[in-house]
Write an enzyme that holds these catalytic residues in place. Structure first.
Site, PDB file in Angstrom:
ATOM      1  N   HIS A 191      58.133  37.629 -45.347  1.00 23.31           N
ATOM      2  CA  HIS A 191      58.877  38.666 -46.054  1.00 23.31           C
ATOM      3  C   HIS A 191      57.906  39.643 -46.664  1.00 23.31           C
ATOM      4  O   HIS A 191      56.825  39.239 -47.105  1.00 23.31           O
ATOM      5  CB  HIS A 191      59.749  38.038 -47.153  1.00 23.31           C
ATOM      6  CG  HIS A 191      60.835  38.950 -47.619  1.00 23.31           C
ATOM      7  ND1 HIS A 191      60.629  39.906 -48.575  1.00 23.31           N
ATOM      8  CD2 HIS A 191      62.116  39.059 -47.225  1.00 23.31           C
ATOM      9  CE1 HIS A 191      61.762  40.563 -48.756  1.00 23.31           C
ATOM     10  NE2 HIS A 191      62.680  40.076 -47.956  1.00 23.31           N
ATOM     11  N   ASP A 243      67.296  34.570 -43.846  1.00 25.35           N
ATOM     12  CA  ASP A 243      67.918  34.486 -42.524  1.00 25.35           C
ATOM     13  C   ASP A 243      67.705  33.161 -41.829  1.00 25.35           C
ATOM     14  O   ASP A 243      68.318  32.883 -40.803  1.00 25.35           O
ATOM     15  CB  ASP A 243      67.366  35.608 -41.623  1.00 25.35           C
ATOM     16  CG  ASP A 243      67.821  36.954 -42.104  1.00 25.35           C
ATOM     17  OD1 ASP A 243      68.980  37.050 -42.498  1.00 25.35           O
ATOM     18  OD2 ASP A 243      67.014  37.887 -42.108  1.00 25.35           O
TER      19      ASP A 243
END
Ligand code: CMC
Length: 443
Positions: free
Chosen positions: A319, A377
Site C-alpha cells: 500500500h 482487498d
C-alpha cells in the site's frame, strides 16, 4: 527566476524550514504547517512566486494536496480514523448509514438526525425510469464498472435540480442522491449482465440488506436475507467508505475543482478506482488465488512477485500509505470467518490458500523489508465470492461504498472559500525551441 523576496523576509524560527540554493547562496524560510496529527507540512504555496522553483513529486508521495478534517491515516502505525473515530470501533459498533452521516457532517448522528438522514437517503433510492433504457444499450457482457461510469455520468442529464454547486441545498440533495442511487445502479448492472429483471429498491430494508435484495432477489419467489450476510455487507461498506486523498478521491477533487457538477466528478472517481492498482485489486486477488490454485504453488508465485523482470505482483499486498497491516484487512479477516461459517463454507479452499499465502509472504525477507502487508482487498474478494458476487462486481461494490467518501471530500473542497482550480506544474524534458521543418525537408 522570480525575484520576489517575501519568503526570504519571513522570519526564521521553529515554524519554518530554510531552503538554500547552493548555486547562488540565496536562502528562503518556508512556513511549516501543523495538523491535528500526522507529519508536519512545508507550505510551498508561494515557492514559485518567491524563489522561481517548482517542487517535483510526480506521484504525490510527499505532497499534501489539501487540508481535510474527514479522515486520518497513520500508515506506519496502521491507523485509520474518520473524524477521530477508529475504523475498528466504527466497524464493530456502528453501521454504514451512521458512517455516511459522520463523513458528511463530522459528527455521529443522534437518534433524530439518524432517522431524518435515513429518510432522506431512502427517499432517493429509485432511479429515474427513463435511465433504465441506458442499460439496454450496453452489450450484455459489458464490465459492470463500464456501466457504472456511464450511468453515474448520465445522472447529470437527469437531476438538473441538484447540479448548481453554489447552492448548499442542491449540494446536499446531490450527495443524498449519489449515496442512495449507487446501490440501485450497481444491482441493476448485475441483473442486466445475467439477464434477470431489475428489482426495485425496498425502503423498509437497511441500506446493505436492500442492496442484497436488489442484487439477488427475483420477482417469482421470496428472498430471505441472511442477517449475517447483511451485517458483513454493511461492514464491507464501512471499511471502504473513505480513505483520504487516494487516486480516485484526488481525481474527484481535481475534477470538482473546475466547478464540474457532482455526478460528473463521481463518474471520474469511478473511472480512477477501476484500475488494478486501486479498486480493481480485489478482483485481481481472486483471479490470482485461482491461478495459484494450490498451496504447493505458492512459493513459485512468491518468487515471481520478487522478480524485477516479471511484472507479476502479489495482489492484495502493499500500500502506498500503510507500511503496517492495513487495519481494514484485519477487520475483514475476521468477517471472512463469520461469513464462511454462516454459509457453512469454512473449508472453502480459497480461504486456506489465502491464509497460507499470507503466512508465507509475511515471513519472507522481501515482503518484510519492503513492509508489504495484506491490504483491504486481500480478504474482501473471498467474502464477496462466498456471498455469491461474481468477480466483476467486486470493484463495483468498492465504488458503491466509496461514493460517500468522494461526496464528502468533494463537498469539503467546494465549501472551502479558498479553493481554486487544481493545476499541477511539470518538469519539462522535451525539445527546447527549434525551427519548423517543412514536409519536403523531413527525413
Ligand atoms: N508484490 C510484489 N512487490 C511489491 C508489491 C506487491 N504487491 N507491492 C509493492 N512491491 C514492491 C515494488 O516492486 C517496489 O519494489 P522496489 O523498491 O524494489 O522497486 C516496492 O515494493 C515499493 O512499491 P511501489 O510500487 O513503489 O509502491 P507504491 O506505493 O507505488 O504502490 C501499490 C502501492 C498498492 C500500488 C502496490 O503495493 C501494488 O501494486 N500492490 C498490488 C495491488 C494492490 O493490492 N492494490 C490495492 C491497494 S489497497 C486498495 C486501495 O486503496 O485502492
Amino acid at each position: 527566476m522570480a525575484q520576489s523576496t517575501s519568503a526570504e523576509k519571513a522570519p526564521a524560527g521553529k515554524n519554518t524550514v530554510t531552503l538554500i540554493d547552493n548555486g547562488t547562496g540565496r536562502s528562503w524560510d518556508l512556513p511549516i504547517l501543523e495538523g491535528t496529527e500526522g507529519p508536519r507540512v512545508i507550505d510551498v504555496r508561494r515557492l514559485y512566486a518567491d524563489t522561481g522553483f517548482f517542487t517535483y513529486d510526480p506521484s504525490y508521495g510527499a505532497t499534501a494536496s489539501c487540508d481535510s478534517n474527514i479522515t486520518f491515516i497513520d500508515g506506519e502505525a496502521g491507523v485509520l480514523r474518520h473524524a477521530g473515530y477508529s475504523i475498528e470501533d466504527l466497524a464493530e459498533h456502528s453501521d454504514y448509514m451512521e458512517v455516511c452521516y459522520l463523513l458528511l457532517h463530522g459528527e455521529l448522528p443522534n437518534q433524530a438526525q439518524r432517522r431524518e438522514f435515513e429518510k432522506a437517503i431512502t427517499y432517493h433510492t429509485m432511479l429515474h425510469e427513463q435511465m433504465m433504457n441506458f442499460y439496454r444499450g450496453f452489450r450484455r457482457d459489458s464490465h459492470p464498472m463500464a456501466i457504472m461510469v456511464g450511468m453515474v455520468g448520465a445522472m447529470s442529464a437527469f437531476y438538473h435540480d441538484s447540479t448548481d454547486i453554489s447552492d448548499p441545498y442542491q449540494r446536499m440533495v446531490a450527495s443524498h442522491r449519489l449515496i442512495a442511487k449507487m446501490p440501485t445502479i450497481a444491482a441493476m448492472a448485475y441483473k442486466y449482465s445475467i439477464g434477470q429483471p431489475f428489482i426495485y429498491p425496498r425502503n423498509d430494508l437497511s441500506f446493505a440488506a436492500n442492496f442484497l435484495h436488489m442484487t439477488f432477489a427475483v420477482p417469482c419467489e421470496d428472498f430471505n436475507i441472511r442477517p449475517a450476510l447483511a451485517r458483513a455487507m454493511d461492514r464491507i461498506f464501512i471499511l471502504h467508505a473513505d480513505h483520504e486523498q487516494n487516486a480516485s478521491t484526488s481525481t474527484v477533487r481535481i475534477a470538482g475543482s473546475s466547478g464540474a457538477n457532482p455526478f460528473a466528478c463521481i463518474a471520474a472517481g469511478i473511472a480512477s478506482l477501476w484500475g488494478p492498482a486501486h479498486g480493481g485489486a480485489n478482483e485481481a486477488v481472486l483471479q490470482m488465488l485461482q491461478e495459484i490454485g494450490s498451496k504447493e504453488r505458492i512459493p513459485e508465485f512468491i518468487e515471481r512477485a520478487k522478480n524485477k523482470d516479471d511484472p507479476f505482483r502479489l495482489m492484495g499486498f502493499g500500500h502506498r500509505v500503510y507500511k503496517h497491516y492495513d487495519p481494514r484487512a484485519a477487520v475483514l479477516r475476521k468477517s471472512c470467518y463469520e461469513v464462511l461459517d454462516d454459509l457453512g463454507k469454512r473449508d472453502e479452499p480459497l480461504l486456506g490458500l489465502a491464509m497460507e499465502l499470507e503466512r508465507i509472504a509475511l515471513e519472507d525477507d522481501y515482503f518484510v523489508e519492503k513492509k508489504l502487508f495484506p491490504n483491504v482487498d486481500f480478504y474482501s474478494g473471498i467474502i464477496l465470492q462466498a456471498m455469491g458476487f461474481p468477480t466483476t462486481m467486486f470493484t463495483v461494490l468498492f465504488a458503491l461504498a466509496r461514493t460517500v467518501g468522494w461526496v464528502a471530500q468533494w463537498k469539503e473542497m467546494v465549501e472551502d472559500p479558498h479553493h481554486k482550480i487544481s493545476r499541477p506544474r511539470q518538469l519539462y524534458t522535451g525539445y527546447a525551441k527549434r525551427e519548423f521543418v517543412p514536409m519536403d525537408q523531413r527525413g
